[in-house]
Design a protein around this motif. Structure first.
Motif, PDB file in Angstrom:
ATOM      1  N   ARG A  68      -0.876   9.665  -1.938  1.00 41.00           N
ATOM      2  CA  ARG A  68      -1.143   9.081  -0.621  1.00 41.00           C
ATOM      3  C   ARG A  68      -2.633   8.954  -0.354  1.00 41.00           C
ATOM      4  O   ARG A  68      -3.039   8.574   0.732  1.00 41.00           O
ATOM      5  CB  ARG A  68      -0.519   9.972   0.453  1.00 41.00           C
ATOM      6  N   GLU A  69      -3.479   9.242  -1.331  1.00 40.75           N
ATOM      7  CA  GLU A  69      -4.915   9.317  -1.084  1.00 40.75           C
ATOM      8  C   GLU A  69      -5.655   7.998  -1.219  1.00 40.75           C
ATOM      9  O   GLU A  69      -6.766   7.864  -0.748  1.00 40.75           O
ATOM     10  CB  GLU A  69      -5.559  10.385  -1.963  1.00 40.75           C
ATOM     11  N   ASN A  70      -5.064   6.990  -1.838  1.00 39.81           N
ATOM     12  CA  ASN A  70      -5.715   5.701  -1.988  1.00 39.81           C
ATOM     13  C   ASN A  70      -5.084   4.731  -1.002  1.00 39.81           C
ATOM     14  O   ASN A  70      -3.875   4.564  -0.964  1.00 39.81           O
ATOM     15  CB  ASN A  70      -5.539   5.202  -3.430  1.00 39.81           C
ATOM     16  N   ASP A  71      -5.876   4.066  -0.197  1.00 41.21           N
ATOM     17  CA  ASP A  71      -5.351   3.153   0.821  1.00 41.21           C
ATOM     18  C   ASP A  71      -4.800   1.853   0.260  1.00 41.21           C
ATOM     19  O   ASP A  71      -4.002   1.191   0.913  1.00 41.21           O
ATOM     20  CB  ASP A  71      -6.442   2.805   1.844  1.00 41.21           C
ATOM     21  N   SER A  72      -5.232   1.459  -0.929  1.00 40.45           N
ATOM     22  CA  SER A  72      -4.885   0.123  -1.404  1.00 40.45           C
ATOM     23  C   SER A  72      -4.066   0.083  -2.696  1.00 40.45           C
ATOM     24  O   SER A  72      -3.564  -0.965  -3.055  1.00 40.45           O
ATOM     25  CB  SER A  72      -6.155  -0.696  -1.602  1.00 40.45           C
ATOM     26  N   ASN A  83       0.832  -1.196   0.000  1.00 40.69           N
ATOM     27  CA  ASN A  83       0.000   0.000   0.000  1.00 40.69           C
ATOM     28  C   ASN A  83       0.870   1.252   0.000  1.00 40.69           C
ATOM     29  O   ASN A  83       2.097   1.161   0.136  1.00 40.69           O
ATOM     30  CB  ASN A  83      -0.952  -0.028   1.205  1.00 40.69           C
ATOM     31  N   ILE A 121       1.444   3.456   2.241  1.00 42.05           N
ATOM     32  CA  ILE A 121       2.221   3.668   3.470  1.00 42.05           C
ATOM     33  C   ILE A 121       3.556   2.928   3.358  1.00 42.05           C
ATOM     34  O   ILE A 121       4.618   3.482   3.677  1.00 42.05           O
ATOM     35  CB  ILE A 121       1.425   3.215   4.708  1.00 42.05           C
TER      36      ILE A 121
END
Length: 115
Positions: A42-46, A4, A6
């Motif tokens: 960084r806006e999409n978690d997956s 992801n 992160i």
């Protein structure tokens, strides 16, 4: 944990070949010693999405999603992209890529260093 943004941001921050430039809420900028820039969304978690100025067409874990041609219209890219990476702004070509794995990002970074 699944791959992801992160994890991708941690890898980018740890890279000895990149320096972070500017971070805003939804995107983070990085620069190579050569001056080449890249931006992590960084806006999409997956899904790991990067904006770059060049992308390989033959890496299985790096998929080109969209090519943005230079324009004087301020639409079609992330609104803050110019404030994070000037060379990927509206006056320049930018490519949005989906990076499917850690290995894919490592290979892309190596490719960008020498492309």
């Amino acid at each position: 944990m699944a791959w992801n943004p992160i994890e991708a941001e941690a890898l980018l921050n740890e890279s000895e070949h990149l320096q972070p430039t500017r971070l805003v809420k939804k995107i983070a900028g990085f620069v190579f010693p050569s001056g080449r820039e890249l931006v992590l969304s960084r806006e999409n978690d997956s899904e790991v999405t990067l904006y770059v100025d060049a992308a390989p067409g033959h890496m299985p874990d790096v998929q080109i999603k969209k090519v943005y041609e230079p324009t004087d219209r301020r639409m079609g890219r992330h609104a803050d992209i110019e404030s994070v990476a000037r060379s990927l702004g509206y006056s320049y070509k930018a490519i949005r890529v989906h990076v499917k794995s850690r290995t894919g990002l490592e290979l892309l970074l190596h490719w960008l260093r020498y492309a």
